[in-house]
Design a protein around this motif. Structure first.
Motif, PDB file in Angstrom:
ATOM      1  N   ARG A  50      -9.227  41.698   9.751  1.00 58.32           N
ATOM      2  CA  ARG A  50      -8.676  42.740  10.615  1.00 58.32           C
ATOM      3  C   ARG A  50      -7.379  43.195   9.979  1.00 58.32           C
ATOM      4  O   ARG A  50      -6.304  42.754  10.368  1.00 58.32           O
ATOM      5  N   PRO A  51      -7.449  44.053   8.971  1.00 57.42           N
ATOM      6  CA  PRO A  51      -6.221  44.476   8.288  1.00 57.42           C
ATOM      7  C   PRO A  51      -5.255  45.158   9.253  1.00 57.42           C
ATOM      8  O   PRO A  51      -5.665  45.965  10.079  1.00 57.42           O
ATOM      9  N   SER A  52      -3.996  44.796   9.121  1.00 55.13           N
ATOM     10  CA  SER A  52      -2.965  45.454   9.920  1.00 55.13           C
ATOM     11  C   SER A  52      -2.687  46.830   9.302  1.00 55.13           C
ATOM     12  O   SER A  52      -3.018  47.069   8.136  1.00 55.13           O
ATOM     13  N   PRO A  53      -2.075  47.722  10.059  1.00 58.07           N
ATOM     14  CA  PRO A  53      -1.776  49.048   9.497  1.00 58.07           C
ATOM     15  C   PRO A  53      -0.967  48.982   8.201  1.00 58.07           C
ATOM     16  O   PRO A  53      -1.190  49.772   7.296  1.00 58.07           O
ATOM     17  N   SER A  54      -0.070  48.006   8.091  1.00 59.82           N
ATOM     18  CA  SER A  54       0.739  47.909   6.863  1.00 59.82           C
ATOM     19  C   SER A  54      -0.063  47.395   5.678  1.00 59.82           C
ATOM     20  O   SER A  54       0.284  47.638   4.532  1.00 59.82           O
ATOM     21  N   GLU A  55      -1.162  46.681   5.929  1.00 61.97           N
ATOM     22  CA  GLU A  55      -1.994  46.156   4.844  1.00 61.97           C
ATOM     23  C   GLU A  55      -3.015  47.162   4.331  1.00 61.97           C
ATOM     24  O   GLU A  55      -3.470  47.050   3.199  1.00 61.97           O
ATOM     25  N   ARG A  56      -3.388  48.120   5.142  1.00 57.89           N
ATOM     26  CA  ARG A  56      -4.473  49.043   4.785  1.00 57.89           C
ATOM     27  C   ARG A  56      -4.268  49.761   3.463  1.00 57.89           C
ATOM     28  O   ARG A  56      -5.216  49.932   2.710  1.00 57.89           O
ATOM     29  N   PRO A  57      -3.028  50.200   3.135  1.00 58.36           N
ATOM     30  CA  PRO A  57      -2.882  50.899   1.850  1.00 58.36           C
ATOM     31  C   PRO A  57      -2.906  49.966   0.631  1.00 58.36           C
ATOM     32  O   PRO A  57      -3.015  50.431  -0.490  1.00 58.36           O
ATOM     33  N   LEU A  58      -2.802  48.656   0.843  1.00 58.93           N
ATOM     34  CA  LEU A  58      -2.762  47.710  -0.277  1.00 58.93           C
ATOM     35  C   LEU A  58      -4.152  47.507  -0.852  1.00 58.93           C
ATOM     36  O   LEU A  58      -5.106  47.230  -0.119  1.00 58.93           O
ATOM     37  N   ALA A  59      -4.238  47.633  -2.150  1.00 58.45           N
ATOM     38  CA  ALA A  59      -5.525  47.473  -2.821  1.00 58.45           C
ATOM     39  C   ALA A  59      -6.082  46.076  -2.590  1.00 58.45           C
ATOM     40  O   ALA A  59      -5.377  45.080  -2.764  1.00 58.45           O
ATOM     41  N   PHE A  60      -7.304  46.011  -2.155  1.00 58.78           N
ATOM     42  CA  PHE A  60      -8.071  44.772  -2.033  1.00 58.78           C
ATOM     43  C   PHE A  60      -7.547  43.794  -0.987  1.00 58.78           C
ATOM     44  O   PHE A  60      -7.950  42.636  -0.989  1.00 58.78           O
ATOM     45  N   SER A  61      -6.659  44.194  -0.079  1.00 63.13           N
ATOM     46  CA  SER A  61      -6.156  43.247   0.919  1.00 63.13           C
ATOM     47  C   SER A  61      -7.277  42.768   1.843  1.00 63.13           C
ATOM     48  O   SER A  61      -7.341  41.585   2.176  1.00 63.13           O
ATOM     49  N   ALA A  62      -8.172  43.658   2.245  1.00 61.92           N
ATOM     50  CA  ALA A  62      -9.280  43.245   3.106  1.00 61.92           C
ATOM     51  C   ALA A  62     -10.236  42.326   2.340  1.00 61.92           C
ATOM     52  O   ALA A  62     -10.728  41.337   2.897  1.00 61.92           O
ATOM     53  N   LEU A  63     -10.484  42.626   1.076  1.00 65.19           N
ATOM     54  CA  LEU A  63     -11.346  41.769   0.266  1.00 65.19           C
ATOM     55  C   LEU A  63     -10.744  40.380   0.130  1.00 65.19           C
ATOM     56  O   LEU A  63     -11.447  39.376   0.215  1.00 65.19           O
ATOM     57  N   ASP A  64      -9.439  40.315  -0.034  1.00 67.73           N
ATOM     58  CA  ASP A  64      -8.759  39.020  -0.108  1.00 67.73           C
ATOM     59  C   ASP A  64      -8.863  38.280   1.215  1.00 67.73           C
ATOM     60  O   ASP A  64      -9.078  37.066   1.242  1.00 67.73           O
ATOM     61  N   ASP A  65      -8.738  38.989   2.343  1.00 64.36           N
ATOM     62  CA  ASP A  65      -8.915  38.351   3.650  1.00 64.36           C
ATOM     63  C   ASP A  65     -10.318  37.775   3.785  1.00 64.36           C
ATOM     64  O   ASP A  65     -10.499  36.674   4.313  1.00 64.36           O
ATOM     65  N   LEU A  66     -11.316  38.505   3.311  1.00 66.39           N
ATOM     66  CA  LEU A  66     -12.699  38.054   3.426  1.00 66.39           C
ATOM     67  C   LEU A  66     -13.006  36.878   2.501  1.00 66.39           C
ATOM     68  O   LEU A  66     -13.643  35.909   2.906  1.00 66.39           O
ATOM     69  N   LEU A  67     -12.575  36.968   1.251  1.00 69.47           N
ATOM     70  CA  LEU A  67     -13.038  36.015   0.231  1.00 69.47           C
ATOM     71  C   LEU A  67     -11.984  35.048  -0.279  1.00 69.47           C
ATOM     72  O   LEU A  67     -12.330  34.088  -0.966  1.00 69.47           O
ATOM     73  N   GLY A  68     -10.729  35.288   0.033  1.00 67.17           N
ATOM     74  CA  GLY A  68      -9.662  34.471  -0.536  1.00 67.17           C
ATOM     75  C   GLY A  68      -9.774  32.988  -0.245  1.00 67.17           C
ATOM     76  O   GLY A  68      -9.527  32.152  -1.113  1.00 67.17           O
ATOM     77  N   ASP A  69     -10.171  32.633   0.974  1.00 68.94           N
ATOM     78  CA  ASP A  69     -10.247  31.213   1.350  1.00 68.94           C
ATOM     79  C   ASP A  69     -11.493  30.505   0.830  1.00 68.94           C
ATOM     80  O   ASP A  69     -11.563  29.279   0.870  1.00 68.94           O
ATOM     81  N   VAL A  70     -12.466  31.255   0.367  1.00 69.54           N
ATOM     82  CA  VAL A  70     -13.720  30.643  -0.081  1.00 69.54           C
ATOM     83  C   VAL A  70     -13.999  30.924  -1.558  1.00 69.54           C
ATOM     84  O   VAL A  70     -15.096  30.668  -2.042  1.00 69.54           O
ATOM     85  N   ILE A  71     -13.004  31.418  -2.273  1.00 66.86           N
ATOM     86  CA  ILE A  71     -13.201  31.852  -3.663  1.00 66.86           C
ATOM     87  C   ILE A  71     -13.742  30.740  -4.561  1.00 66.86           C
ATOM     88  O   ILE A  71     -14.570  30.994  -5.435  1.00 66.86           O
ATOM     89  N   GLU A  72     -13.314  29.519  -4.332  1.00 66.77           N
ATOM     90  CA  GLU A  72     -13.763  28.413  -5.190  1.00 66.77           C
ATOM     91  C   GLU A  72     -15.241  28.086  -4.995  1.00 66.77           C
ATOM     92  O   GLU A  72     -15.841  27.453  -5.851  1.00 66.77           O
TER      93      GLU A  72
END
Length: 130
Positions: A50-72
């Motif tokens: 659930r990207p916050s309004p301040s995160e939306r313009p950041l490249a790949f922030s939503a992708l990092d939220d989705l996959l960052g914790d399970v990347i390994e």
């Protein structure tokens, strides 16, 4: 809410999508939260953001939220060029490399979803998808 349960039980093993649309303030996020709650393990593996309004313009922030914790769990399984693209997009590269090619990153992300869905159905839930 019956439609949500029907969506979750429809066509197990087959890709499916649902979009919750409507005017601002009518409760789309509440429906989204209910969908995520209804799909909790062990029935589903849930990746959500659930990207916050301040995160939306950041490249790949939503992708990092989705996959960052399970990347390994999936990164070692990706082909080298896709692994590098995903690692760079998720800021896991050893150095700041140029932005990954969109098509290679998209294929790496799709591969990640396939790997992560191998043991249980995968629900990818994005609130405010724009």
């Amino acid at each position: 809410m019956g439609e949500i349960c029907a969506f979750l039980s429809a066509s197990p093993g087959e890709p499916a999508a649902v979009a919750i649309t409507g005017d601002v303030g009518i409760g789309k996020t509440m429906v989204w939260k209910h969908l995520v709650q209804a799909a909790l393990p062990p029935s589903f593996r849930v990746l959500s953001c659930r990207p916050s309004p301040s995160e939306r313009p950041l490249a790949f922030s939503a992708l990092d939220d989705l996959l960052g914790d399970v990347i390994e769990e999936f990164l070692p399984e990706l082909p080298e060029y896709r692994r590098r693209a995903v690692a760079v997009a998720l800021a896991r590269g050893t150095s700041l490399e140029s932005m990954p090619e969109r098509q290679v990153l998209a294929r790496g992300t799709l591969d990640a979803f396939r790997i992560l869905s191998s043991a249980a159905p995968l629900l990818v839930a994005v609130d405010d998808a724009q």
